[in-house]
Structure formats: C-alpha cells, structure tokens
Motif scaffolding. Structure first.
Motif, mmCIF file in Angstrom:
data_model
loop_
_atom_site.group_PDB
_atom_site.id
_atom_site.type_symbol
_atom_site.label_atom_id
_atom_site.label_comp_id
_atom_site.label_asym_id
_atom_site.label_seq_id
_atom_site.Cartn_x
_atom_site.Cartn_y
_atom_site.Cartn_z
ATOM 1 N N ASN A 227 0.856 -1.175 0.000
ATOM 2 C CA ASN A 227 0.000 0.000 0.000
ATOM 3 C C ASN A 227 0.899 1.233 0.000
ATOM 4 O OD1 ASN A 227 -2.496 1.283 -0.059
ATOM 5 N ND2 ASN A 227 -2.562 1.520 2.169
ATOM 6 N N PHE A 228 0.636 2.148 -0.931
ATOM 7 C CA PHE A 228 1.446 3.369 -1.060
ATOM 8 C C PHE A 228 2.944 3.066 -1.146
ATOM 9 C CE2 PHE A 228 -2.415 4.967 1.167
ATOM 10 C CZ PHE A 228 -2.868 5.811 0.160
ATOM 11 N N GLY A 229 3.272 2.005 -1.905
ATOM 12 C CA GLY A 229 4.670 1.688 -2.171
ATOM 13 C C GLY A 229 5.388 0.929 -1.080
ATOM 14 N N GLU A 230 4.674 0.587 -0.005
ATOM 15 C CA GLU A 230 5.314 -0.122 1.103
ATOM 16 C C GLU A 230 4.639 -1.467 1.341
ATOM 17 O OE1 GLU A 230 5.246 2.438 4.492
ATOM 18 O OE2 GLU A 230 6.739 3.815 3.665
ATOM 19 N N ARG A 231 5.403 -2.415 1.867
ATOM 20 C CA ARG A 231 4.821 -3.689 2.269
ATOM 21 C C ARG A 231 4.192 -3.532 3.640
ATOM 22 N NH1 ARG A 231 7.917 -8.913 4.447
ATOM 23 N NH2 ARG A 231 6.930 -8.186 6.369
ATOM 24 N N ILE A 232 2.894 -3.839 3.737
ATOM 25 C CA ILE A 232 2.209 -3.683 5.019
ATOM 26 C C ILE A 232 1.886 -5.021 5.673
ATOM 27 C CG2 ILE A 232 1.246 -1.435 4.418
ATOM 28 C CD1 ILE A 232 -1.447 -2.877 3.920
ATOM 29 N N ALA A 233 2.035 -6.126 4.923
ATOM 30 C CA ALA A 233 1.752 -7.433 5.510
ATOM 31 C C ALA A 233 2.370 -8.531 4.663
ATOM 32 C CB ALA A 233 0.243 -7.667 5.635
ATOM 33 N N ILE A 247 -7.070 -5.290 6.235
ATOM 34 C CA ILE A 247 -8.511 -5.022 6.229
ATOM 35 C C ILE A 247 -8.765 -3.525 6.020
ATOM 36 C CG2 ILE A 247 -10.594 -5.036 7.643
ATOM 37 C CD1 ILE A 247 -9.474 -7.603 8.972
ATOM 38 N N GLU A 248 -7.979 -2.712 6.704
ATOM 39 C CA GLU A 248 -8.157 -1.263 6.593
ATOM 40 C C GLU A 248 -7.750 -0.743 5.218
ATOM 41 O OE1 GLU A 248 -6.506 2.897 8.636
ATOM 42 O OE2 GLU A 248 -5.882 0.942 9.422
ATOM 43 N N ALA A 249 -6.623 -1.248 4.696
ATOM 44 C CA ALA A 249 -6.067 -0.692 3.464
ATOM 45 C C ALA A 249 -6.679 -1.277 2.201
ATOM 46 C CB ALA A 249 -4.554 -0.923 3.430
ATOM 47 N N TYR A 250 -7.124 -2.542 2.263
ATOM 48 C CA TYR A 250 -7.449 -3.215 1.001
ATOM 49 C C TYR A 250 -8.733 -4.023 1.031
ATOM 50 C CZ TYR A 250 -6.614 -6.006 -3.224
ATOM 51 O OH TYR A 250 -6.728 -6.608 -4.449
ATOM 52 N N LEU A 251 -8.899 -4.830 2.071
ATOM 53 C CA LEU A 251 -9.997 -5.790 2.069
ATOM 54 C C LEU A 251 -11.227 -5.328 2.838
ATOM 55 C CD1 LEU A 251 -8.035 -9.103 2.672
ATOM 56 C CD2 LEU A 251 -8.924 -8.236 0.523
ATOM 57 N N GLY A 252 -11.095 -4.319 3.652
ATOM 58 C CA GLY A 252 -12.175 -3.945 4.546
ATOM 59 C C GLY A 252 -13.494 -3.724 3.866
ATOM 60 N N HIS A 253 -13.476 -2.988 2.781
ATOM 61 C CA HIS A 253 -14.693 -2.675 2.065
ATOM 62 C C HIS A 253 -15.370 -3.937 1.558
ATOM 63 C CE1 HIS A 253 -17.275 0.366 0.502
ATOM 64 N NE2 HIS A 253 -17.096 0.019 -0.756
ATOM 65 N N LYS A 254 -14.560 -4.822 0.972
ATOM 66 C CA LYS A 254 -15.119 -6.050 0.425
ATOM 67 C C LYS A 254 -15.591 -6.980 1.541
ATOM 68 C CE LYS A 254 -14.216 -9.763 -2.876
ATOM 69 N NZ LYS A 254 -14.974 -10.737 -2.137
ATOM 70 N N LEU A 255 -14.796 -7.088 2.605
ATOM 71 C CA LEU A 255 -15.207 -7.943 3.707
ATOM 72 C C LEU A 255 -16.509 -7.466 4.328
ATOM 73 C CD1 LEU A 255 -11.830 -8.691 5.537
ATOM 74 C CD2 LEU A 255 -13.153 -10.215 4.068
ATOM 75 N N GLN A 256 -16.656 -6.156 4.432
ATOM 76 C CA GLN A 256 -17.871 -5.586 4.992
ATOM 77 C C GLN A 256 -19.064 -5.934 4.091
ATOM 78 O OE1 GLN A 256 -17.832 -1.338 5.412
ATOM 79 N NE2 GLN A 256 -19.650 -1.321 6.709
ATOM 80 N N GLU A 257 -18.876 -5.807 2.771
ATOM 81 C CA GLU A 257 -19.962 -6.124 1.830
ATOM 82 C C GLU A 257 -20.337 -7.593 1.931
ATOM 83 O OE1 GLU A 257 -18.408 -4.943 -1.887
ATOM 84 O OE2 GLU A 257 -18.873 -2.809 -1.648
ATOM 85 N N ASP A 258 -19.299 -8.486 2.023
ATOM 86 C CA ASP A 258 -19.575 -9.917 2.123
ATOM 87 C C ASP A 258 -20.330 -10.232 3.399
ATOM 88 O OD1 ASP A 258 -18.252 -10.208 -0.222
ATOM 89 O OD2 ASP A 258 -16.390 -11.017 0.623
ATOM 90 N N THR A 259 -19.956 -9.593 4.497
ATOM 91 C CA THR A 259 -20.636 -9.827 5.777
ATOM 92 C C THR A 259 -22.095 -9.389 5.714
ATOM 93 O OG1 THR A 259 -18.554 -9.486 6.945
ATOM 94 C CG2 THR A 259 -20.580 -9.350 8.242
#
Length: 263
Positions: A227-233, A247-259
């Motif tokens: 994210n933003f040129g850095e490895r976050i995980a 979850i905050e940077a990439y998956l949160g939106h999708k995970l929330q929609e799936d839930t």
C-alpha cells in the motif's frame, strides 16, 4: 523450504516520487506467491524491478542464489525467470505455434551460418523446440487453435497463449501480472487450474499480481500486501485475511460487503 527469490529493502524513485519504499519478501521454491494491494500500490513497479524492466534505485534482488539487481533485462530469461504482462503482449498476426516459438528464443543456440545452411544440428534443435511448444499446447489445452492467428482468438485464449509463451522460456520463476483480469468466471477457473498445475505438475514457482481475491486466497501459499509503495503485511492467506492493516487498506470494504450479504 528453499528461497528461490529474495527481495531486500527495494526502493524505486521516479524523480521526487518514491514508488517503492524499502519492500522486501521471500518467494519460496515451489510455492504460489501473490502480491496484492490497491491500485497504485506499486505492485507492477515491483514486477518491473524484479524482471529488470526498470532499474533499481537501491536494494537487492536475488534469484536462486544469484544477485540479479543490476542484471541486464535480456539476460533474465536465460537465468530462469518468465513473465506475462498486465496488458496483452502477443503477436496478433502470428499463429499460436509461432507465438510460443518466440518464447524459445533464449534457448536457441544456432549460429547465423548454421541457420542459413540448416544442417543436421540445426534441424535437430528445431525439432526439439517444436516438440517443447507442442507439449505446452497440450498442457494449456489449446490444440484446436494451434494454427490460428492469435488476434482471432477470444480474450481468454489469448491470455493462455501469452502464458504459454512465458512457459516456453522454461522458467524456474514465473511472474503473472493480473492473468484473470477481464475474464469471465469459467475462464478464471481455467487459469486457476493451470496455475495450480504449473506448481504441482511442472514444479514451477509462481509469483502473481492479482485483484481477484477469490483466486488469491484459494491457491496462494503466501501473500505480500502493498500500500502506497510499502509492504504492510506478509503471511498465509488466513493470516492476511485477519490482518487489521490489510482489512483497513485493502480488504475492509469487500469484507464488509460480504458480511452484509450473509446477514
């Protein structure tokens, strides 16, 4: 397990813009490794650095124990790295067979004179290259279009041809840049199956950039998130799913929609 590719503290600057900032991770021999992140995170820049399309500002890249940080791009394929690109890069007016034969170029040792004379050694080499191409055609199940100009094929089949051309270089490490982008569900399932077969049958290590989180979590052994040129995980699919930074940077939106869809 043995580390096939090691990236350490990689930095890439374009003028005053830092596109990749101190990124590092291992890719283990025989695994499927995914590099994910939002648009603009620096994933394709990372691929361009690893495959030497772009020069590195600082940091090191090691492939199978060899430092390739400053290696010229045309020397990468002979060292055992193949690649597909985000945008199709096939020869559309050439047949499937001819496109795959281009991938054999780094293994062609015939001299100019030998090619002109087309003697027994040259003929034997030509037969060997064509035999390898036919094996790839069978593996990718594209026998029925082997003589068709690639530009006349459906998009999913063109992607298979590009994959086949990369396989023709006989890579130890295969970089796949958004292979399933633009594909329907059936085509995506086919590509996922081929990638698994690359690992299990051909024993090729696969590193892929992918936005389809279904394929990423289903077939990856390890995942690195940018994210933003850095490895976050970095971790297994289960670890990545549970990582709060991801979850905050990439998956949160999708995970929330799936839930919400489940409830």
């Amino acid at each position: 397990m043995t580390v096939l590719l090691q990236v350490d503290n990689l930095v890439k600057k374009f003028g005053g813009v830092t596109a990749v900032n101190g990124v590092g991770f291992p890719v283990l021999k025989g695994e499927i490794f995914s590099l994910i992140g939002p648009n603009g995170a620096g994933k394709t820049t990372m691929f361009n650095l690893i495959s030497r399309v772009l020069p590195v500002t600082s940091g090191t890249i090691t492939l199978d124990g060899n430092d390739i940080t400053r290696t010229a791009p045309h020397r990468i394929a002979p060292l055992g790295m193949g690649r597909t690109f985000q945008n199709l890069a096939v020869f559309k007016h050439a047949s499937v067979v001819d496109n795959l034969l281009v991938g054999r170029h780094s293994h062609m040792k015939t001299s100019v004179l030998g090619g002109l004379l087309f003697g027994p050694t040259t003929r034997a080499a030509e037969r060997a290259h064509r035999k390898r191409v036919e094996e790839i055609i069978d593996f990718l199940e594209i026998q029925h279009v082997r003589d068709v100009p690639v530009g006349a094929l459906a998009y999913g089949l063109q992607k298979r041809v590009e994959l086949g051309r990369a396989l023709a270089t006989e890579p130890k490490l295969l970089l796949l840049d958004e292979m399933v982008s633009g594909m329907n569900a059936e085509e995506t399932e086919d590509i996922a199956r081929f990638i698994l077969d690359l690992k299990e049958e051909l024993e090729i290590t696969v590193m892929m950039i992918e936005h389809d989180m279904g394929i990423v979590t289903d077939i990856s052994d390890h995942i690195a998130v940018m994210n933003f040129g850095e490895r976050i995980a970095y971790g297994t699919p289960d670890e990545i799913r549970a990582d709060p930074h991801v979850i905050e940077a990439y998956l949160g939106h999708k995970l929330q929609e799936d839930t919400e869809a489940v409830h």
